[in-house]
Design an enzyme around this catalytic site. Sequence first.
Site, PDB file in Angstrom:
ATOM      1  N   MET A 162       0.808  -1.219   0.000  1.00  0.00           N
ATOM      2  CA  MET A 162       0.000   0.000   0.000  1.00  0.00           C
ATOM      3  C   MET A 162       0.841   1.269   0.000  1.00  0.00           C
ATOM      4  SD  MET A 162      -3.257  -0.363  -0.098  1.00  0.00           S
ATOM      5  CE  MET A 162      -3.862   1.169   0.640  1.00  0.00           C
ATOM      6  N   TYR A 163       2.072   1.191   0.447  1.00  0.00           N
ATOM      7  CA  TYR A 163       2.894   2.402   0.559  1.00  0.00           C
ATOM      8  C   TYR A 163       3.371   2.839  -0.824  1.00  0.00           C
ATOM      9  CZ  TYR A 163       3.184   1.105   5.530  1.00  0.00           C
ATOM     10  OH  TYR A 163       2.896   0.760   6.814  1.00  0.00           O
ATOM     11  N   GLY A 164       2.588   3.706  -1.440  1.00  0.00           N
ATOM     12  CA  GLY A 164       2.954   4.182  -2.772  1.00  0.00           C
ATOM     13  C   GLY A 164       2.677   3.144  -3.847  1.00  0.00           C
TER      14      GLY A 164
END
Lengths: 187, 120
Positions: free
Chosen positions: B59-61
């Site tokens: 989900m991070y970026g």
Amino acid sequence: MPTDVGGGVTYDLGSHLVDQALVLFGPAVVGRSDLRAIRHGGNDDHARVDLQHASGVESHLLMSRVSRGLGPRFRLLGTRGSFTSEHLDGQEPALAAGMSPRDPAYGLTPESAYGILEVDGPDGVLTRRVPMERGDYPEFYRRAARAIRNGGPLPVSLEDATAVVEILHACTATAAEGGAPQRNAAS
Amino acid sequence: MRDLLEPRIFGRAGFPVTALGFGTVAVGNLGRPMSDDVARSLVQYAWDSGIRLFDTAPMYGHGLAELRLAAELSDYPRDEYVLVTKVGRSSPPLHPVPSTVHHGSTHRPCGSTTTTRSTV
């Protein structure tokens, strides 16, 4: 891994909303939950969760990654008064703008973002703006640092964290019974 | 005060980690974008500081944090650090991903194919 065994916005943002409701109004059970996967191929990205607190309060939580506007951040409705806050406190915008938490103005919220209290008065409804309490995210990190360094109490107890997860689990289990999260057809 | 780099046991999993870990949501451009070089230097700084626990997520970026972390960590012995990530969350981006972030066929978020268009 199929997305229906993972967690979406309910487990992500929802964990904070449920935590706030439990901290403010005490233990609760899920009255109703509605989880939707509006974007094709993802987990739930729009959800409503209604909690029934043992104290008698009902919480209605709305979380979404697909809506531009969701309405006020907080709305408290009582028999003879109500309180509406359109905003969180000023910390997020301040941090996004690059302000240091050490800045003397950090955590203060401009008057324009204060919440509005409306109560029945002798001559009709009284309306006033209520100053926002000074925000202090750093206190969480100070406590977390103490816990890691010295083994003291955690800033959030395991019991409180578990209570949140139990609520979230109940929401997703309810959704699973109905074959949800509901999926809209791709446009 | 306890040594923050002294190994501690990770939950019930039984393996040791440094008490401090390096989280990578910022490396995935949350809040504000950073360059690949800055991202890499942050990971390197964490390593040089003795941190051997690295935490990331698809989900991070939309995969960017994992790719950047991999770019730096691949220079270090794999048995000297612990890598934590998450599974089961998929959220196709609502808006087109900038070309500097786009990674097309080289990477797909866990659980679904990448899409750069909103379906709402």
